[in-house]
Design a protein around this motif. Structure first.
Motif, short mmCIF file in Angstrom:
data_model
loop_
_atom_site.label_atom_id
_atom_site.label_comp_id
_atom_site.label_asym_id
_atom_site.label_seq_id
_atom_site.Cartn_x
_atom_site.Cartn_y
_atom_site.Cartn_z
N ARG A 126 0.81 -1.21 0.00
CA ARG A 126 0.00 0.00 0.00
C ARG A 126 0.85 1.26 0.00
N SER A 127 2.15 1.11 -0.22
CA SER A 127 3.07 2.24 -0.16
C SER A 127 3.67 2.53 -1.54
N HIS A 128 3.84 3.82 -1.84
CA HIS A 128 4.48 4.23 -3.08
C HIS A 128 5.92 3.75 -3.11
N ALA A 129 6.40 3.36 -4.28
CA ALA A 129 7.78 2.91 -4.42
C ALA A 129 8.38 3.49 -5.70
N PRO A 130 9.65 3.91 -5.65
CA PRO A 130 10.33 4.43 -6.84
C PRO A 130 10.67 3.30 -7.80
N THR A 131 10.99 3.68 -9.03
CA THR A 131 11.40 2.71 -10.05
C THR A 131 12.59 3.29 -10.81
#
Length: 344
Positions: A126-131
């Motif tokens: 449920r957490s934003h993650a970089p790519t």
């Protein structure tokens, strides 16, 4: 980020080793969050009792405590705290970005995006993650320096906005630097400039409405301080951000991004509007559907001129209830339940 204002010479702050909140008339242990969390816990107990036949009417203080508890339990904020606790000495030997890029560098020569465009928000749980795509995108727009110009423009407007200015205890704190470094780290965590700054941030005691004192130490405590700013309207102290506050905030942010030419990069514009749409929901759950409308607002110079002529008041937004405000959003956007996230 809304850290508090300095106390005066007549009322010098007493630095404390842990966040605290003390009333001018009584001492309350464990700090602002401790006070609010205890109230939230008591409210849960009262709710349980009510379900067994008792009554537990919700007071304004209970509602504000519930808002603080929701904020501190947000998955993104929890992830930020876990990273802060885990960073430690790792910040001294942080790995190199796969693109050889530091968020402090100037923009490099264009190179192909490693992921398919346009970029949607990537989630882990449920957490934003970089790519790798957001790392590339940060590089394309000029890194931290470009974001800083945007946030400097934003705060120069927020500090004088009729409605938003009440949330700032101290406009001399490094708000632009903190917001720009937070965005940069969300895009490229290999240079954790925001996390490192939080580890060394001075534990400054600030004064809030009602005679309370408080230490701002992270994103949650900063926003609770904003809710309880000494500049809040009478009767609204402690109230969390509402829909109109969120819409005004987003309009000023996207206006600043447009002014700094960041929205001219279509890939950044697409991702950034979605990014703000995701993170604004913790402050007001109905706000994300207005993110794209808020970005379009500054594309029309007439809207900006009307705002300025009206004393920096957005009367088309202020105190407008959700049902009426929703008329500003195209039906297709209002029905879109997948934006701004990657398709599963």
């Amino acid at each position: 980020d809304n850290p508090g204002r300095n106390t005066t010479a007549d009322d010098p702050p007493r630095l404390q080793t842990a966040p605290t909140m003390a009333s001018s008339s009584e001492t309350k242990p464990a700090g602002l969050f401790g006070s609010l969390m205890r109230r939230s816990s008591s409210r849960s107990t009262a709710t349980t009792a009510a379900s067994s036949g008792g009554t537990a009417p919700e007071s304004k203080a209970d509602a504000n405590a519930a808002s603080a508890a929701k904020l501190s339990a947000d998955p993104d904020i929890v992830a930020e705290m876990e990273k802060l606790n885990a960073t430690g000495e790792a910040a001294e030997s942080k790995p190199k970005c796969p693109f050889g890029f530091s968020a402090k560098d100037e923009a490099a020569e264009p190179d192909p995006c490693p992921l398919q465009l346009p970029l949607r928000l990537h989630m882990e749980g449920r957490s934003h993650a970089p790519t790798r795509g957001t790392q590339w995108l940060l590089r394309q727009v000029g890194g931290y320096p470009a974001l800083l110009k945007m946030t400097q423009a934003f705060y120069s407007r927020a500090f004088v906005d009729f409605q938003l200015k009440q949330f700032f205890n101290d406009i001399h704190d490094p708000h632009p630097e903190r917001l720009a470094s937070w965005i940069a780290e969300k895009m490229d965590p290999t240079d954790p400039i925001w996390t490192v700054e939080r580890q060394t941030r001075p534990q400054k005691v600030i004064r809030l409405s009602g005679g309370y004192t408080h230490v701002v130490h992270d994103r949650s405590s900063a926003h609770v301080a904003a809710w309880n700013s000494v500049h809040r309207e009478a009767g609204k102290e402690g109230d969390h951000f509402k829909l109109d506050d969120s819409r005004i905030w987003m309009r000023l942010m996207f206006w600043s991004a447009r002014e700094q030419c960041l929205l001219e990069n279509e890939n950044f514009a697409y991702w950034f509007v979605g990014f703000i749409g995701h993170f604004v929901k913790i402050y007001e759950s109905t706000a994300p559907m207005f993110a794209r409308e808020s970005a379009r607002w500054s594309a029309d110079p007439a809207n900006i001129q009307t705002y300025l002529d009206n004393g920096r008041r957005m009367d088309d937004v202020r105190d407008v209830p959700l049902r009426e405000a929703a008329r500003d959003v195209p039906a297709a956007e209002a029905r879109d339940r997948t934006w701004p996230y990657e398709e599963l």
